[in-house]
Design a protein around this motif. Structure first.
Motif, mmCIF file in Angstrom:
data_model
loop_
_atom_site.group_PDB
_atom_site.id
_atom_site.type_symbol
_atom_site.label_atom_id
_atom_site.label_comp_id
_atom_site.label_asym_id
_atom_site.label_seq_id
_atom_site.Cartn_x
_atom_site.Cartn_y
_atom_site.Cartn_z
ATOM 1 N N GLN A 94 0.708 -1.235 0.221
ATOM 2 C CA GLN A 94 -0.305 0.305 0.303
ATOM 3 C C GLN A 94 1.417 0.973 0.204
ATOM 4 O O GLN A 94 0.890 2.654 -0.710
ATOM 5 C CB GLN A 94 -0.530 0.051 1.489
ATOM 6 N N TYR A 127 -1.065 -2.290 -7.569
ATOM 7 C CA TYR A 127 -2.324 -1.713 -8.004
ATOM 8 C C TYR A 127 -3.326 -3.306 -8.109
ATOM 9 O O TYR A 127 -4.478 -3.789 -7.870
ATOM 10 C CB TYR A 127 -2.871 -0.598 -8.836
ATOM 11 N N GLU A 128 -3.179 -4.069 -9.324
ATOM 12 C CA GLU A 128 -3.040 -4.904 -10.188
ATOM 13 C C GLU A 128 -3.929 -6.230 -9.262
ATOM 14 O O GLU A 128 -4.095 -6.910 -8.622
ATOM 15 C CB GLU A 128 -3.030 -5.869 -11.175
ATOM 16 N N ASN A 129 -2.215 -5.886 -8.269
ATOM 17 C CA ASN A 129 -2.338 -7.569 -7.026
ATOM 18 C C ASN A 129 -3.044 -7.645 -6.062
ATOM 19 O O ASN A 129 -2.640 -7.811 -4.950
ATOM 20 C CB ASN A 129 -1.271 -8.167 -7.265
ATOM 21 N N GLY A 130 -4.016 -6.206 -5.713
ATOM 22 C CA GLY A 130 -4.616 -6.606 -4.250
ATOM 23 C C GLY A 130 -5.837 -5.624 -4.753
ATOM 24 O O GLY A 130 -6.043 -5.236 -6.322
ATOM 25 N N ASP A 131 -6.424 -4.601 -3.474
ATOM 26 C CA ASP A 131 -7.662 -3.883 -3.449
ATOM 27 C C ASP A 131 -7.161 -2.933 -3.021
ATOM 28 O O ASP A 131 -7.062 -2.782 -1.449
ATOM 29 C CB ASP A 131 -9.225 -4.952 -2.830
ATOM 30 N N TYR A 132 -6.822 -1.941 -3.910
ATOM 31 C CA TYR A 132 -6.926 -0.412 -3.045
ATOM 32 C C TYR A 132 -7.901 0.717 -3.374
ATOM 33 O O TYR A 132 -7.237 1.677 -2.848
ATOM 34 C CB TYR A 132 -5.168 -0.093 -3.886
ATOM 35 N N ARG A 133 -8.912 0.154 -3.440
ATOM 36 C CA ARG A 133 -10.110 0.774 -4.046
ATOM 37 C C ARG A 133 -10.080 2.268 -2.902
ATOM 38 O O ARG A 133 -10.897 3.315 -2.998
ATOM 39 C CB ARG A 133 -11.266 0.284 -4.039
ATOM 40 N N SER A 134 -9.675 1.680 -1.295
ATOM 41 C CA SER A 134 -9.469 3.019 -0.486
ATOM 42 C C SER A 134 -8.620 4.127 -0.547
ATOM 43 O O SER A 134 -9.257 4.998 0.025
ATOM 44 C CB SER A 134 -9.976 1.543 0.783
ATOM 45 N N ASP A 143 -8.796 7.690 -7.075
ATOM 46 C CA ASP A 143 -8.256 6.499 -7.585
ATOM 47 C C ASP A 143 -6.654 6.691 -7.679
ATOM 48 O O ASP A 143 -6.791 7.743 -8.854
ATOM 49 C CB ASP A 143 -8.960 5.562 -7.752
ATOM 50 N N LYS A 145 -4.863 4.108 -9.934
ATOM 51 C CA LYS A 145 -5.011 3.258 -11.302
ATOM 52 C C LYS A 145 -5.968 4.116 -12.563
ATOM 53 O O LYS A 145 -5.224 4.772 -13.159
ATOM 54 C CB LYS A 145 -6.539 2.040 -11.382
ATOM 55 N N LEU A 179 -16.205 2.413 -10.888
ATOM 56 C CA LEU A 179 -15.995 2.706 -9.415
ATOM 57 C C LEU A 179 -16.617 3.201 -9.156
ATOM 58 O O LEU A 179 -17.297 3.239 -7.930
ATOM 59 C CB LEU A 179 -14.614 3.646 -8.654
#
Length: 204
Positions: A94, A127-134, A143, A145, A179
């Motif tokens: 993160q 980014y593509e290997n996790g959830d970083y929308r927060s 965001d 991305k 999103l």
């Protein structure tokens, strides 16, 4: 914040105040701008509080805001480098993602488009290997991305790749809309307008 400051002094109060400051900062960035006196004051207070507290989840958001509110791009680059150095010794994707975010946004403004694109590539891989929308709420109100794809579109135009530039900008806005996050959609549209201005397409 006014109510929190009436609470008895102690770590609990300071931690609560820090959490409120780093939640307020992105809103002020989007309404008053990163150079607004209220925005800078918020992050200065957050940094000062962070120095008194054990390291916690809100410290990095305070330093991200410290980077974003730098008075000029040279100082912003120096702050981005300090953040990258600190993050390099931590195994935290993160933080690494946001360190790349700081770098690509700064390097674009300094005219170093190839280095900008390299940081975007590294950041989007994380980014593509996790959830970083927060992150769209905690860091700058958009965001990462959406920002990375958009900044890539701008850089690719300046590097001489007009079609790839347009494709990246379109991907940025499309992802922002998926999103359903207002700040990210606004950021994506801003990028889209800039790319079409570069292209001389005022009616698009």
């Amino acid at each position: 914040l006014m109510l929190v400051r009436k609470l008895p002094e102690g770590l609990g109060r300071d931690e609560l105040e820090l959490s409120l400051l780093v939640a307020l900062g992105p809103l002020q960035i989007n309404t008053s701008g990163p150079g607004g006196p209220d925005t800078r004051s918020t992050y200065e207070n957050a940094i000062e509080l962070g120095r008194k507290l054990p390291h916690g989840p809100h410290h990095f958001a305070a330093y991200w805001g410290w980077w974003r509110t730098a008075p000029n791009f040279k100082e912003m680059h120096e702050r981005a480098n300090k953040i990258s150095t600190q993050v390099a010794i931590k195994e935290d994707d993160q933080l690494r993602l946001q360190a790349h975010h700081c770098q690509w946004a700064t390097l674009f403004m300094l005219g170093n488009q190839r280095a900008c694109c390299a940081h975007i590539s590294d950041g989007l891989q994380i980014y593509e290997n996790g959830d970083y929308r927060s992150h769209g709420v905690l860091y700058g109100g958009h965001d990462p991305k959406v920002c990375g794809l958009g900044e890539k579109g701008l850089s690719l135009w300046l590097l001489g790749y007009p079609e790839q530039s347009l494709q990246a900008a379109n991907s940025s806005l499309k992802f922002a809309e998926s999103l359903q996050h207002t700040g990210s959609i606004g950021h994506g549209r801003d990028i889209e307008i800039m790319v079409h201005r570069y292209r001389g397409d005022p009616t698009t």
